[in-house]
Design a protein around this motif. Structure first.
Motif, PDB file in Angstrom:
ATOM      1  N   CYS A 129      35.481  39.945  37.018  1.00  0.00           N
ATOM      2  CA  CYS A 129      34.526  41.207  36.879  1.00  0.00           C
ATOM      3  C   CYS A 129      33.669  42.382  38.526  1.00  0.00           C
ATOM      4  O   CYS A 129      32.672  40.896  38.687  1.00  0.00           O
ATOM      5  CB  CYS A 129      33.264  41.967  36.403  1.00  0.00           C
ATOM      6  SG  CYS A 129      32.373  43.037  35.898  1.00  0.00           S
ATOM      7  N   ALA A 130      34.393  43.112  39.187  1.00  0.00           N
ATOM      8  CA  ALA A 130      33.125  43.605  40.103  1.00  0.00           C
ATOM      9  C   ALA A 130      32.296  43.787  39.858  1.00  0.00           C
ATOM     10  O   ALA A 130      31.410  44.058  41.049  1.00  0.00           O
ATOM     11  CB  ALA A 130      34.156  44.920  40.687  1.00  0.00           C
ATOM     12  N   ALA A 131      31.103  43.860  39.248  1.00  0.00           N
ATOM     13  CA  ALA A 131      29.958  43.911  38.996  1.00  0.00           C
ATOM     14  C   ALA A 131      29.487  42.902  38.868  1.00  0.00           C
ATOM     15  O   ALA A 131      27.742  42.547  39.517  1.00  0.00           O
ATOM     16  CB  ALA A 131      29.717  44.938  37.646  1.00  0.00           C
ATOM     17  N   CYS A 132      29.842  41.762  37.957  1.00  0.00           N
ATOM     18  CA  CYS A 132      28.996  40.358  37.935  1.00  0.00           C
ATOM     19  C   CYS A 132      29.663  39.525  38.436  1.00  0.00           C
ATOM     20  O   CYS A 132      29.017  38.225  37.861  1.00  0.00           O
ATOM     21  CB  CYS A 132      28.572  40.407  36.120  1.00  0.00           C
ATOM     22  SG  CYS A 132      29.648  40.196  35.519  1.00  0.00           S
ATOM     23  N   GLY A 133      31.047  39.682  38.433  1.00  0.00           N
ATOM     24  CA  GLY A 133      31.329  38.539  38.987  1.00  0.00           C
ATOM     25  C   GLY A 133      31.855  37.092  37.906  1.00  0.00           C
ATOM     26  O   GLY A 133      32.142  36.643  38.014  1.00  0.00           O
ATOM     27  N   LEU A 134      31.779  37.740  36.501  1.00  0.00           N
ATOM     28  CA  LEU A 134      32.804  37.157  34.915  1.00  0.00           C
ATOM     29  C   LEU A 134      34.243  36.920  35.423  1.00  0.00           C
ATOM     30  O   LEU A 134      35.041  37.933  35.508  1.00  0.00           O
ATOM     31  CB  LEU A 134      31.888  37.134  33.966  1.00  0.00           C
ATOM     32  CG  LEU A 134      32.600  36.921  32.846  1.00  0.00           C
ATOM     33  CD1 LEU A 134      31.641  35.788  32.810  1.00  0.00           C
ATOM     34  CD2 LEU A 134      32.544  37.503  31.426  1.00  0.00           C
ATOM     35  N   PRO A 135      34.688  35.679  35.561  1.00  0.00           N
ATOM     36  CA  PRO A 135      36.209  35.891  35.296  1.00  0.00           C
ATOM     37  C   PRO A 135      36.537  36.386  34.122  1.00  0.00           C
ATOM     38  O   PRO A 135      35.938  35.595  33.408  1.00  0.00           O
ATOM     39  CB  PRO A 135      36.115  33.886  34.692  1.00  0.00           C
ATOM     40  CG  PRO A 135      35.068  33.555  36.071  1.00  0.00           C
ATOM     41  CD  PRO A 135      34.058  34.422  35.841  1.00  0.00           C
ATOM     42  N   LEU A 136      38.110  36.505  34.585  1.00  0.00           N
ATOM     43  CA  LEU A 136      38.435  37.595  33.051  1.00  0.00           C
ATOM     44  C   LEU A 136      39.740  37.521  32.829  1.00  0.00           C
ATOM     45  O   LEU A 136      40.533  37.586  31.404  1.00  0.00           O
ATOM     46  CB  LEU A 136      38.128  38.619  33.609  1.00  0.00           C
ATOM     47  CG  LEU A 136      36.655  40.137  34.120  1.00  0.00           C
ATOM     48  CD1 LEU A 136      36.980  41.390  34.532  1.00  0.00           C
ATOM     49  CD2 LEU A 136      35.050  39.818  32.330  1.00  0.00           C
ATOM     50  N   ASN A 145      41.659  49.064  35.254  1.00  0.00           N
ATOM     51  CA  ASN A 145      41.188  49.091  36.517  1.00  0.00           C
ATOM     52  C   ASN A 145      41.259  48.286  37.627  1.00  0.00           C
ATOM     53  O   ASN A 145      40.141  47.434  37.319  1.00  0.00           O
ATOM     54  CB  ASN A 145      39.517  50.568  36.620  1.00  0.00           C
ATOM     55  CG  ASN A 145      40.240  51.288  35.686  1.00  0.00           C
ATOM     56  OD1 ASN A 145      40.515  52.477  35.510  1.00  0.00           O
ATOM     57  ND2 ASN A 145      39.678  51.771  33.875  1.00  0.00           N
ATOM     58  N   GLY A 146      42.128  48.591  38.436  1.00  0.00           N
ATOM     59  CA  GLY A 146      41.489  47.983  39.927  1.00  0.00           C
ATOM     60  C   GLY A 146      40.252  47.572  40.507  1.00  0.00           C
ATOM     61  O   GLY A 146      39.841  46.692  40.612  1.00  0.00           O
ATOM     62  N   VAL A 147      39.888  48.456  40.245  1.00  0.00           N
ATOM     63  CA  VAL A 147      38.586  49.110  41.851  1.00  0.00           C
ATOM     64  C   VAL A 147      37.307  47.934  40.033  1.00  0.00           C
ATOM     65  O   VAL A 147      36.492  47.879  40.856  1.00  0.00           O
ATOM     66  CB  VAL A 147      37.861  50.607  40.538  1.00  0.00           C
ATOM     67  CG1 VAL A 147      37.447  51.101  40.306  1.00  0.00           C
ATOM     68  CG2 VAL A 147      36.425  50.471  41.961  1.00  0.00           C
ATOM     69  N   ALA A 148      37.480  47.770  39.061  1.00  0.00           N
ATOM     70  CA  ALA A 148      36.666  47.226  38.443  1.00  0.00           C
ATOM     71  C   ALA A 148      37.027  45.532  38.384  1.00  0.00           C
ATOM     72  O   ALA A 148      36.213  44.917  38.211  1.00  0.00           O
ATOM     73  CB  ALA A 148      36.581  46.963  36.823  1.00  0.00           C
ATOM     74  N   LEU A 149      38.183  45.364  39.363  1.00  0.00           N
ATOM     75  CA  LEU A 149      38.446  43.753  39.161  1.00  0.00           C
ATOM     76  C   LEU A 149      38.072  43.277  40.705  1.00  0.00           C
ATOM     77  O   LEU A 149      37.735  44.133  41.383  1.00  0.00           O
ATOM     78  CB  LEU A 149      39.531  43.785  39.292  1.00  0.00           C
ATOM     79  CG  LEU A 149      40.377  43.756  37.353  1.00  0.00           C
ATOM     80  CD1 LEU A 149      41.537  44.123  37.241  1.00  0.00           C
ATOM     81  CD2 LEU A 149      39.012  43.048  36.623  1.00  0.00           C
TER      82      LEU A 149
END
Length: 127
Positions: A43-50, A116-120
Motif C-alpha cells: 500500500c502506497a499510503a501505509c506500507g502494508l504488503p498487499l 491503481n498503480g499509484v496506490a501501490l
C-alpha cells in the motif's frame, strides 16, 4: 487513523485522489502495469504488503492486475458509482482505495484484482 490533512501532506496529489477520494488513474499510465520482477506490492499510503508478484499477470486492462491478494491484506465493499455495482478493494490497515475486483480473471481463482498503480509501491525481492 490519520486526518485528511495528514494524508494530504504524506501523499502526492494523484495518490490522494485515488487512495482517499476513491479516484482512478488513467489506464496505461502506471509503470507497475508492465512490471514482472519478483517482489511484493505494498500500500502506497501505509506500507502494508498487499500482493505478491507471483499472482500478477497481464490482464490487458492497462492497470496492474493480480489473481489473488496476500492473506488478510485487503477488504472489499460494494461501489455504486457506476450504474451497476462493483466490488471495491481497499487496504485492510488504512482503508485506502486500491481498485476493484472482477470475476473474469485466470485460474486458480478466476478473479482479477485490477489495481491503481499509484496506490501501490513495489518492493523488489532481495537476492
Amino acid at each position: 487513523m490519520k486526518s485528511d490533512k495528514d494524508w494530504k501532506k504524506e501523499l502526492s496529489q494523484e495518490q490522494y485522489a485515488v487512495l482517499r477520494e476513491h479516484g482512478t488513474e488513467r489506464a496505461g499510465t502506471s509503470p507497475l502495469d508492465k512490471n514482472y520482477a519478483p517482489g511484493e506490492y505494498r500500500c502506497a499510503a501505509c506500507g502494508l504488503p498487499l500482493f505478491s508478484s507471483e499472482t500478477k499477470y497481464d490482464s490487458g486492462s492497462g492497470w496492474p492486475s493480480f489473481w489473488a491478494p496476500l492473506d488478510e491484506a485487503v477488504g472489499t465493499s460494494t461501489d455504486f458509482k457506476l450504474i451497476y455495482p462493483r466490488t471495491e478493494v481497499h487496504c485492510r490497515r488504512c482503508g485506502g482505495h486500491l481498485g476493484h475486483v472482477f470475476e473474469d480473471g485466470p485460474e486458480p481463482t478466476g478473479q482479477r484484482y485490477c489495481m491503481n498503480g499509484v496506490a501501490l509501491d513495489f518492493v523488489p525481492k532481495e537476492d
